[in-house]
Design a protein around this motif. Structure first.
Motif, short mmCIF file in Angstrom:
data_model
loop_
_atom_site.label_atom_id
_atom_site.label_comp_id
_atom_site.label_asym_id
_atom_site.label_seq_id
_atom_site.Cartn_x
_atom_site.Cartn_y
_atom_site.Cartn_z
N GLY A 61 0.75 -1.44 0.01
CA GLY A 61 -0.31 -0.39 0.32
C GLY A 61 0.51 1.43 0.02
N TRP A 62 2.31 0.70 0.25
CA TRP A 62 2.66 2.37 -0.15
C TRP A 62 3.87 2.10 -0.99
N HIS A 63 4.76 3.19 -1.54
CA HIS A 63 5.04 3.83 -2.80
C HIS A 63 6.02 4.29 -2.38
N VAL A 64 7.65 4.84 -2.76
CA VAL A 64 7.92 5.54 -3.56
C VAL A 64 7.86 6.14 -5.10
N TYR A 65 8.93 7.05 -5.43
CA TYR A 65 9.10 7.42 -6.01
C TYR A 65 9.76 7.83 -7.58
N TRP A 66 9.26 7.60 -8.14
CA TRP A 66 10.43 7.96 -9.80
C TRP A 66 11.60 8.96 -10.03
N ARG A 67 11.73 9.38 -10.94
CA ARG A 67 12.83 10.59 -11.07
C ARG A 67 11.97 11.48 -11.00
N ASN A 68 10.48 11.64 -11.94
CA ASN A 68 9.70 12.89 -12.19
C ASN A 68 8.80 11.66 -11.05
N PRO A 69 8.62 13.05 -9.98
CA PRO A 69 7.23 11.82 -9.23
C PRO A 69 6.03 12.49 -9.89
N GLY A 70 5.80 13.33 -10.86
CA GLY A 70 4.41 13.76 -11.11
C GLY A 70 3.96 14.29 -10.31
N LEU A 74 8.47 13.02 -3.59
CA LEU A 74 10.47 13.15 -3.98
C LEU A 74 10.78 12.09 -4.66
N PRO A 75 11.34 12.27 -5.77
CA PRO A 75 12.09 10.70 -5.60
C PRO A 75 13.61 10.09 -4.86
N PRO A 76 14.20 9.01 -4.94
CA PRO A 76 15.13 8.44 -3.64
C PRO A 76 16.62 9.72 -4.51
N GLY A 379 3.50 15.70 0.58
CA GLY A 379 4.77 15.25 -0.56
C GLY A 379 4.28 16.71 -1.21
N ALA A 380 3.81 17.48 -1.07
CA ALA A 380 3.40 19.35 -1.96
C ALA A 380 4.84 20.02 -2.40
N GLY A 381 5.03 20.42 -3.45
CA GLY A 381 6.89 21.32 -3.38
C GLY A 381 5.83 22.31 -3.41
N ILE A 382 6.24 22.92 -2.42
CA ILE A 382 5.85 24.18 -1.56
C ILE A 382 7.24 24.99 -0.70
N GLY A 383 6.81 26.38 -1.01
CA GLY A 383 7.72 27.25 -0.36
C GLY A 383 7.01 27.96 0.62
N TRP A 384 7.90 28.97 1.11
CA TRP A 384 7.63 30.46 0.93
C TRP A 384 6.79 31.68 0.21
N GLY A 385 5.60 31.80 0.51
CA GLY A 385 4.94 32.38 0.11
C GLY A 385 3.96 31.38 -0.93
N PHE A 386 3.74 30.27 -0.96
CA PHE A 386 3.47 29.78 -1.99
C PHE A 386 1.72 30.34 -2.00
N ILE A 664 12.01 24.11 -9.70
CA ILE A 664 12.04 24.83 -8.98
C ILE A 664 12.49 24.84 -7.20
N THR A 665 11.46 23.93 -7.75
CA THR A 665 11.07 23.79 -6.01
C THR A 665 12.16 22.83 -5.65
N ARG A 666 12.87 22.55 -6.69
CA ARG A 666 13.41 20.88 -5.57
C ARG A 666 14.93 21.83 -5.31
N LEU A 667 15.34 22.90 -6.82
CA LEU A 667 16.21 23.14 -6.44
C LEU A 667 16.86 24.21 -5.21
N LEU A 668 15.67 24.73 -4.92
CA LEU A 668 15.47 25.60 -3.48
C LEU A 668 15.68 24.37 -2.08
N GLU A 669 15.16 23.82 -2.16
CA GLU A 669 15.67 22.69 -0.85
C GLU A 669 17.15 21.64 -1.05
N ARG A 670 17.37 21.73 -2.38
CA ARG A 670 18.72 21.53 -1.83
C ARG A 670 19.58 22.68 -1.54
N HIS A 671 19.22 24.06 -1.39
CA HIS A 671 20.03 24.53 -0.80
C HIS A 671 19.08 25.20 0.10
N GLY A 672 18.91 25.00 0.50
CA GLY A 672 18.40 24.79 1.98
C GLY A 672 17.47 26.24 1.34
#
Length: 713
Positions: A61-70, A74-76, A379-386, A664-672
């Motif tokens: 019933g649980w899943h992990v994600y592909w390179r593009n998670p949809g 987030l992908p592993p 799992g939402a790809g959001i940040g400050w000002g979302f 863009i969300t992932r690049l932001l998160e990658r740099h804190g």
């Protein structure tokens, strides 16, 4: 995004956060995913290559994600710790499944998955193994695997993986892993057996695979490499004829050009699932030998690794500086008017107004933070000002501020005082006016990012919910502190002039900063919605004005006229809100305009430029981010900076986060970071240099190594 707006209206921090935190603590990620690192060979051969496997087995019933998670997730990702000289190649991703989650469509794996990773062994491996590794000449391969595992909720997890292998002149296959690697290779997509192309049919794309003999195909799905290329949840309509297969797809926010569409086509043929890789895969980022010990992600210049209290201190400073930002000024100008009106009141009442305003700021900051934490945990790809990524929120803010401006201009009478959005209430309820002014100050502050804020907010969203809320509370306290201190020491109010007729003139003048904010919000709306959506938003402003005029007319009419006028006002207001409801589905196809010499950011383009050794300037921006707009107009658009970009052959990549963009969300998160602006400079294949959020020409030129060009200008 409309779901986020509804959640914001229905959820304040405590309920949403409690639910998310309770769900996350009830089940641990390690109980849901068993991860291991395995090798296809029994030993490492110097100068050779061995295939490693990152094996993940999920609870049913649980899943992990592909390179593009949809649409979410987030992908592993593996942070490797390898001996000197060892290097890993690009991950080989098995074909995913389409996993619907309510109205979203995700791409991932259920049951179990093995990600294959090639490992290059240096010629010096034998000597290094003897000198540095355990007795017997073994080498330790290790790393931290980070992943997101989801069912109805999502739980982030990580696993420390390691594998000790001997070094030998030759190596036999590991017999115990043969079946695992055979299944993993069978799950990879094959090369396309025939020509393929993508054409446009109206507002949709048609993927063609030219291969006769596909009459037995019963279902098909296409998984794009690029996030946002397709509307993932839209139907994918299959047609098969003698020439081959056709799959009709719906473009996403990125409105992908036909020639840029690449990904994996999977289909079932006579009961057997097959998959083909179509188009070029995104170039992996340059990889180098990782150090044997883990490294922290690079911190921006001048910032050290944060702790709870240092992050809270930075947040407090950032909140103080928010008061100087143009997005907060209109609300503060109205509070100035309220201070003038309260100058002759008792000290106790003035202090209570300050405390009510502070409570409004803190409550709204904690509400936004709680919702943001809960949504990111899901799992939402959001940040400050979302919330400003939603045209609905932008339009509602514009309508509310427009009504406030009309009140300040005397078009409509909202009560005896103008102390804030709610200060048209009765004198008895005046503290509610100060409270809701604090709420409004928070909402209009989110488009701005002050110095110190980025690191603090980025840190908060990677920590526990309690830590995150502490940092956000400190940010809110910083925003409220100047007004709070002024009211706690009311003797300072004696320096202000006494209330008098001049206040009507000041009140009218203060309407114009509010109208300027409305104009800016309409400009933001124009970036988010198409022409029809913009017309709906502008018509809504007309209806708000009509409602205000009719409501004011009701004050001077007889009983019948009062009823009719108020009914007309309510109908006009309801109609304006009805127009708002259609905005979320009418997104603009165009992004922030690109100036000459700029390119639209994609992760694939950035990776390709880095692989070529180019110097790249990355600008992560949004139409609603005032700090971004100021930097672009006062620094990045200057002739000296543009000349330096040309002289240094610097590639300028602009990423537009006005609407949601997962890459863009992932690049932001990658740099804190949890929001824009973010400015990165890549020189050659080195790591990114993170620039401050408030730019100067000197900072940019020094980062790209072109200070001599500026001196020549």
């Amino acid at each position: 995004m409309l779901r986020l707006v509804l959640a914001l209206l229905l959820t304040l921090s405590a309920p949403g956060l409690a639910a998310a935190q309770g769900a996350m603590t009830a089940v641990k990620a390690k109980d849901l995913v068993r991860a291991s690192l395995v090798a296809e060979r029994e030993a490492l051969v110097p100068g050779g290559t061995v295939t490693l496997g990152l094996h993940m087995a999920m609870k049913p019933g649980w899943h992990v994600y592909w390179r593009n998670p949809g649409d979410s997730g987030l992908p592993p990702e593996m942070a490797w710790r390898l001996p000197e000289g060892f290097a890993v190649g690009a991950v080989q991703w098995p074909v995913p499944e389409r996993i619907p989650v309510q109205t979203l469509m995700n791409f991932g794996y259920e049951g179990a998955v093995t990600l294959l990773v090639p490992l290059t062994v240096p010629e010096s491996a034998k000597e290094n193994a003897k000198e540095n590794a355990k007795a017997g000449g073994t080498v330790r391969l290790a790393g931290t695997l980070s992943y997101l595992v989801c069912e109805e909720i999502c739980i982030p997890g990580s696993a420390e993986l390691s594998l000790d292998l001997p070094v030998a002149s030759s190596a036999e296959p590991a017999s115990g892993q043969a079946a695992l690697f055979a299944r993993a290779r069978a799950a990879l997509p094959e090369a396309a057996p025939g020509p393929h192309r993508t054409t446009r049919a109206g507002d949709r794309l048609v993927l063609h695979l030219d291969r006769p003999g596909l009459a037995g195909v019963s279902s098909a799905a296409f998984f794009p490499y690029a996030e946002g290329a397709l509307d993932n949840a839209a139907s994918q309509d299959l047609a098969v004829d003698e020439a081959g297969l056709r799959l009709t797809l719906t473009p996403g926010d990125a409105k992908a050009a036909p020639e840029a569409l690449a990904g994996v086509l999977a289909f079932t043929e006579d009961g057997t699932r097959r998959a083909y890789a179509l188009g070029p895969e995104p170039a992996p980022p340059p990889t180098a030998s990782a150090p044997a010990a883990p490294e922290a992600p690079p911190a921006p210049a001048g910032e050290e690794t944060l702790t709870l209290w240092s992050a809270a201190g930075l947040a407090l400073l950032g909140g103080l500086l928010l008061n100087l930002m143009p997005c907060v000024f209109p609300v503060l100008s109205i509070k100035v008017l309220s201070l003038v009106r309260q100058a002759g009141e008792s000290a106790t009442r003035v202090r209570l107004h300050g405390l009510a305003y502070t409570a409004g700021v803190l409550a709204s900051f904690l509400g936004l933070a709680g919702l943001l934490i809960a949504l990111k945990a899901g799992g939402a790809g959001i940040g400050w000002g979302f919330q400003l990524q939603s045209p609905v929120v932008v339009a509602l803010l514009a309508y509310g501020l427009f009504a406030m401006g009309l009140s300040l201009s005397g078009v409509v009478h909202l009560g005896g005082g103008i102390a804030g959005l709610g200060d048209g209430l009765t004198r008895r309820a005046g503290y509610q006016g100060s409270f809701f002014t604090g709420v409004l100050a928070t909402l209009v502050a989110t488009p701005c990012t002050a110095p110190f804020m980025g690191a603090a907010v980025g840190f908060a969203l990677t920590q526990s919910p309690l830590t995150a809320l502490t940092v956000f509370a400190s940010l809110g306290l910083g925003l409220a502190l100047p007004f709070l201190m002024l009211t706690l020491f009311p003797q300072a109010l004696r320096l202000l002039p006494r209330p008098g007729a001049w206040m009507d003139v000041l009140k009218g003048a203060l309407a114009f900063p509010v109208y300027a904010t409305v104009a800016w919000l309409v400009w933001v709306l124009a970036q988010q919605v198409g022409p029809d959506g913009l017309l709906a938003g502008l018509t809504g402003l007309v209806l708000v004005a009509l409602a205000a005029w009719a409501w004011e007319r009701a004050r001077h009419a007889g009983r019948l006229g009062t009823g009719l006028s108020r009914a007309a006002a309510l109908v006009a207001l309801a109609a304006s809100l009805g127009l708002v409801a259609i905005l979320d589905g009418d997104r603009a196809t165009a992004r922030t305009a690109l100036a000459q010499g700029e390119e639209a950011f994609t992760q694939a383009r950035l990776d390709a430029l880095r692989a070529e050794g180019r110097t790249v300037f990355v600008d992560m921006t949004a139409a609603w981010c005032i700090t971004c707009q100021v930097n672009e107009r006062t620094v990045l658009a200057r002739a000296g900076v543009q000349a330096a970009f040309r002289a240094g052959q610097v590639v300028y990549l602009k990423g537009d986060w006005t609407n949601q963009n997962p890459e863009i969300t992932r690049l932001l998160e990658r740099h804190g970071r949890s929001g824009v602006p973010l400015y990165l400079v890549y020189r050659g294949q080195g790591e990114a240099q993170v620039l401050p959020q408030i730019l100067t020409e000197g900072i940019v030129l020094a980062a790209i190594g072109q200070t001599d060009v500026a001196a020549a200008q």
